[in-house]
Design a protein around this motif. Structure first.
Motif, PDB file in Angstrom:
ATOM      1  N   ALA A  91     -22.947  25.876  29.335  1.00 41.90           N
ATOM      2  CA  ALA A  91     -23.859  25.271  28.341  1.00 41.90           C
ATOM      3  C   ALA A  91     -23.479  25.426  26.865  1.00 41.90           C
ATOM      4  N   GLU A  92     -22.681  26.382  26.529  1.00 39.99           N
ATOM      5  CA  GLU A  92     -22.050  26.328  25.105  1.00 39.99           C
ATOM      6  C   GLU A  92     -20.565  26.058  25.160  1.00 39.99           C
ATOM      7  N   HIS A  93     -19.838  26.025  26.088  1.00 41.55           N
ATOM      8  CA  HIS A  93     -18.304  25.953  26.036  1.00 41.55           C
ATOM      9  C   HIS A  93     -17.897  24.756  26.903  1.00 41.55           C
ATOM     10  N   GLY A  94     -18.866  24.139  27.889  1.00 36.85           N
ATOM     11  CA  GLY A  94     -18.238  23.096  28.957  1.00 36.85           C
ATOM     12  C   GLY A  94     -17.184  23.671  29.556  1.00 36.85           C
ATOM     13  N   TYR A  95     -16.087  23.031  29.487  1.00 39.77           N
ATOM     14  CA  TYR A  95     -14.861  23.544  30.182  1.00 39.77           C
ATOM     15  C   TYR A  95     -13.863  24.252  29.192  1.00 39.77           C
ATOM     16  N   GLY A  96     -14.356  24.605  28.156  1.00 42.41           N
ATOM     17  CA  GLY A  96     -13.715  25.470  27.248  1.00 42.41           C
ATOM     18  C   GLY A  96     -12.615  24.714  26.250  1.00 42.41           C
ATOM     19  N   SER A  97     -13.152  23.031  26.172  1.00 44.63           N
ATOM     20  CA  SER A  97     -12.154  22.257  25.313  1.00 44.63           C
ATOM     21  C   SER A  97     -12.150  22.784  23.777  1.00 44.63           C
ATOM     22  N   ASP A  98     -13.381  23.299  23.256  1.00 40.27           N
ATOM     23  CA  ASP A  98     -13.479  23.903  21.875  1.00 40.27           C
ATOM     24  C   ASP A  98     -12.506  25.110  21.911  1.00 40.27           C
ATOM     25  N   ILE A  99     -12.316  25.985  22.776  1.00 38.48           N
ATOM     26  CA  ILE A  99     -11.538  27.111  22.854  1.00 38.48           C
ATOM     27  C   ILE A  99     -10.217  26.407  22.759  1.00 38.48           C
ATOM     28  N   GLN A 100      -9.826  25.592  23.501  1.00 37.89           N
ATOM     29  CA  GLN A 100      -8.429  25.306  23.502  1.00 37.89           C
ATOM     30  C   GLN A 100      -7.857  24.477  22.213  1.00 37.89           C
ATOM     31  N   GLY A 228     -10.670  12.126  24.142  1.00 37.49           N
ATOM     32  CA  GLY A 228     -11.611  11.286  24.204  1.00 37.49           C
ATOM     33  C   GLY A 228     -12.911  11.292  25.093  1.00 37.49           C
ATOM     34  N   LYS A 229     -12.808  12.274  25.625  1.00 42.15           N
ATOM     35  CA  LYS A 229     -13.897  12.475  26.886  1.00 42.15           C
ATOM     36  C   LYS A 229     -15.199  13.080  25.865  1.00 42.15           C
ATOM     37  N   SER A 230     -16.248  12.616  26.406  1.00 36.83           N
ATOM     38  CA  SER A 230     -17.681  12.994  25.738  1.00 36.83           C
ATOM     39  C   SER A 230     -17.914  14.567  25.911  1.00 36.83           C
ATOM     40  N   ARG A 231     -18.328  15.126  24.693  1.00 36.97           N
ATOM     41  CA  ARG A 231     -18.606  16.499  24.749  1.00 36.97           C
ATOM     42  C   ARG A 231     -20.031  16.626  25.553  1.00 36.97           C
ATOM     43  N   ALA A 232     -20.913  15.730  25.445  1.00 39.00           N
ATOM     44  CA  ALA A 232     -22.111  15.829  26.448  1.00 39.00           C
ATOM     45  C   ALA A 232     -21.780  15.813  27.882  1.00 39.00           C
ATOM     46  N   ASP A 233     -20.729  15.042  28.392  1.00 38.23           N
ATOM     47  CA  ASP A 233     -20.410  14.878  29.615  1.00 38.23           C
ATOM     48  C   ASP A 233     -19.648  16.143  30.039  1.00 38.23           C
ATOM     49  N   GLU A 234     -18.946  16.862  29.067  1.00 35.41           N
ATOM     50  CA  GLU A 234     -18.096  17.835  29.476  1.00 35.41           C
ATOM     51  C   GLU A 234     -19.128  19.174  29.872  1.00 35.41           C
ATOM     52  N   ILE A 235     -20.082  19.231  29.122  1.00 37.95           N
ATOM     53  CA  ILE A 235     -21.158  20.336  29.278  1.00 37.95           C
ATOM     54  C   ILE A 235     -21.948  20.082  30.513  1.00 37.95           C
ATOM     55  N   ALA A 236     -22.288  18.639  30.665  1.00 39.71           N
ATOM     56  CA  ALA A 236     -23.100  18.746  31.892  1.00 39.71           C
ATOM     57  C   ALA A 236     -22.453  18.787  33.312  1.00 39.71           C
ATOM     58  N   THR A 237     -21.239  18.329  33.154  1.00 42.88           N
ATOM     59  CA  THR A 237     -20.382  18.643  34.179  1.00 42.88           C
ATOM     60  C   THR A 237     -20.100  20.177  34.544  1.00 42.88           C
ATOM     61  N   ALA A 238     -19.830  20.757  33.527  1.00 48.62           N
ATOM     62  CA  ALA A 238     -19.715  22.125  33.639  1.00 48.62           C
ATOM     63  C   ALA A 238     -20.858  22.935  34.311  1.00 48.62           C
ATOM     64  N   ARG A 239     -22.051  22.554  33.491  1.00 45.42           N
ATOM     65  CA  ARG A 239     -23.116  23.202  34.200  1.00 45.42           C
ATOM     66  C   ARG A 239     -23.457  22.848  35.496  1.00 45.42           C
TER      67      ARG A 239
END
Length: 294
Positions: A91-100, A228-239
C-alpha cells in the motif's frame, strides 16, 4: 553498508577470472568456534562499513580518493524474491518503483563513480590496480556451477579484508562460494513444481480481482521499470498480489521451499558456510572498533 562502486566503472575493475574446474573432493568439515554464528543484517553492515573504511585508508595511502557510501535502499527483488506478501508495504510502495527511482538517483551521484570518471586513462588504470591488485592471482574460490574464480591478493580491497578476517585466502573462498550459493536459492525454488503450481493458483486469484498476470515477476516488471504507469494502478495491483499470495498459498509455499533449499545447500557445502560464520564472528569486534574510530 558501503559498496566498492569503483568496481562497476569498467569491466577491468573486476580483476577476477573464472575457469571450469572439476568438483573437488569433500574436505573435512571444520569445527565451528563457540562464537561462530550467522550474523544479523546490521552486523554484516558493520563489517561492510569497516571494510570500506580500511579500503578508503589504503587508497589514500596509494594516492587516490575513496568515499564510504551508504547502501542503496533495498529493492523489491531482495525484499520479496518470490512474491509480495505484505499488503501494508504494498500500500505504501506498490512494486517499489519509488525505491527504484531513489536507487537510480543515488547511484548516479555516487562519489566513487564520479571520481573515477574524472581521472585520466593512465590514472584510471592505476586506480584499478590500487583497488583490485595488478593481476588476478593469489586468491581463488571453486564455486559450484561457475568453476574457479580468481582475484588478486594485493589490492586495497584484499588488504582491507586481510585486516578484518586475518586468513584472507580462507575468507575469499568462503565468501565467494556462500554468496553464490545463497543467490542460487530463489532460482531453485522457482523451478520446483510445487512453486509453479502455487503460482498458477496465484494467477487465478489475480484474474478474479481484475489483474491478468501469469506470475509475480510479470507484474513487477510492468511497474518497476516501465515509465508512464499509473501509481494508483501499481499500488492496487501490488495489494492484490499480496492478498493472493496468502489465499493461494504461494507465500507459504515459497517460504517452505526456500528454507529447505537453504538447509540442503548449507549441508552440502558446510565447510565454506562454517568458515564464513567463524571468520565473520571473529572479525565483528575489530569491525566495531574500526567503525567507532572511523
Amino acid at each position: 553498508m558501503a559498496v566498492l562502486l569503483l568496481c562497476l566503472a569498467a569491466p577491468a575493475l573486476s580483476a577476477c577470472t573464472t575457469a571450469p574446474s572439476p568438483p573437488s573432493p569433500r574436505s573435512a568439515v571444520p569445527e565451528p568456534t563457540v562464537a561462530a554464528r550467522a550474523l544479523t543484517p546490521a552486523e554484516r553492515q558493520t563489517l561492510a562499513k569497516a571494510e570500506a573504511l580500511l579500503t578508503r585508508n589504503c587508497m589514500r595511502e596509494r594516492g587516490f580518493s575513496f568515499h564510504v557510501v551508504e547502501d542503496l535502499p533495498t529493492g523489491v527483488d531482495r525484499l520479496f524474491p518470490y512474491v509480495i506478501d505484505d499488503e501494508t508495504w504494498a500500500a505504501e510502495h506498490g512494486y517499489g518503483s519509488d525505491i527504484q527511482r531513489q536507487r537510480d538517483t543515488l547511484a548516479a551521484k555516487n562519489p566513487n563513480q564520479l571520481y573515477f570518471r574524472s581521472l585520466s586513462a593512465k590514472r584510471k588504470d592505476a586506480a584499478v590496480d590500487a583497488l583490485n591488485g595488478p593481476e588476478a592471482t593469489g586468491l581463488e574460490a571453486r564455486v559450484p556451477g561457475m568453476g574457479t574464480i580468481r582475484h588478486s591478493d594485493q589490492g586495497c580491497e584484499s588488504e582491507a579484508q586481510r585486516s578484518l578476517y586475518s586468513d584472507l585466502r580462507k575468507w575469499y573462498s568462503a565468501w565467494k562460494v556462500t554468496d553464490a550459493l545463497e543467490r542460487s536459492v530463489p532460482p531453485a525454488v522457482s523451478r520446483d513444481e510445487r512453486f509453479t503450481a502455487a503460482v498458477s493458483r496465484w494467477s487465478a486469484c489475480m484474474r478474479a480481482k481484475g489483474h491478468s498476470y501469469s506470475s509475480p515477476l510479470e507484474a513487477r516488471q510492468r511497474f518497476v521499470r516501465q515509465a508512464g504507469k499509473s501509481r494508483a494502478d501499481e499500488i492496487a495491483t501490488a495489494r492484490a498480489e499480496a492478498q493472493c499470495a496468502g489465499t493461494s498459498g504461494l507465500a507459504k509455499t515459497a517460504r517452505t521451499l526456500a528454507r529447505a533449499e537453504r538447509a540442503r545447500t548449507e549441508s552440502d557445502h558446510s565447510t565454506e558456510f562454517i568458515n564464513r560464520k567463524t571468520l565473520e564472528s571473529g572479525a565483528l569486534n575489530r569491525a566495531r572498533d574500526i567503525v567507532k574510530t572511523g
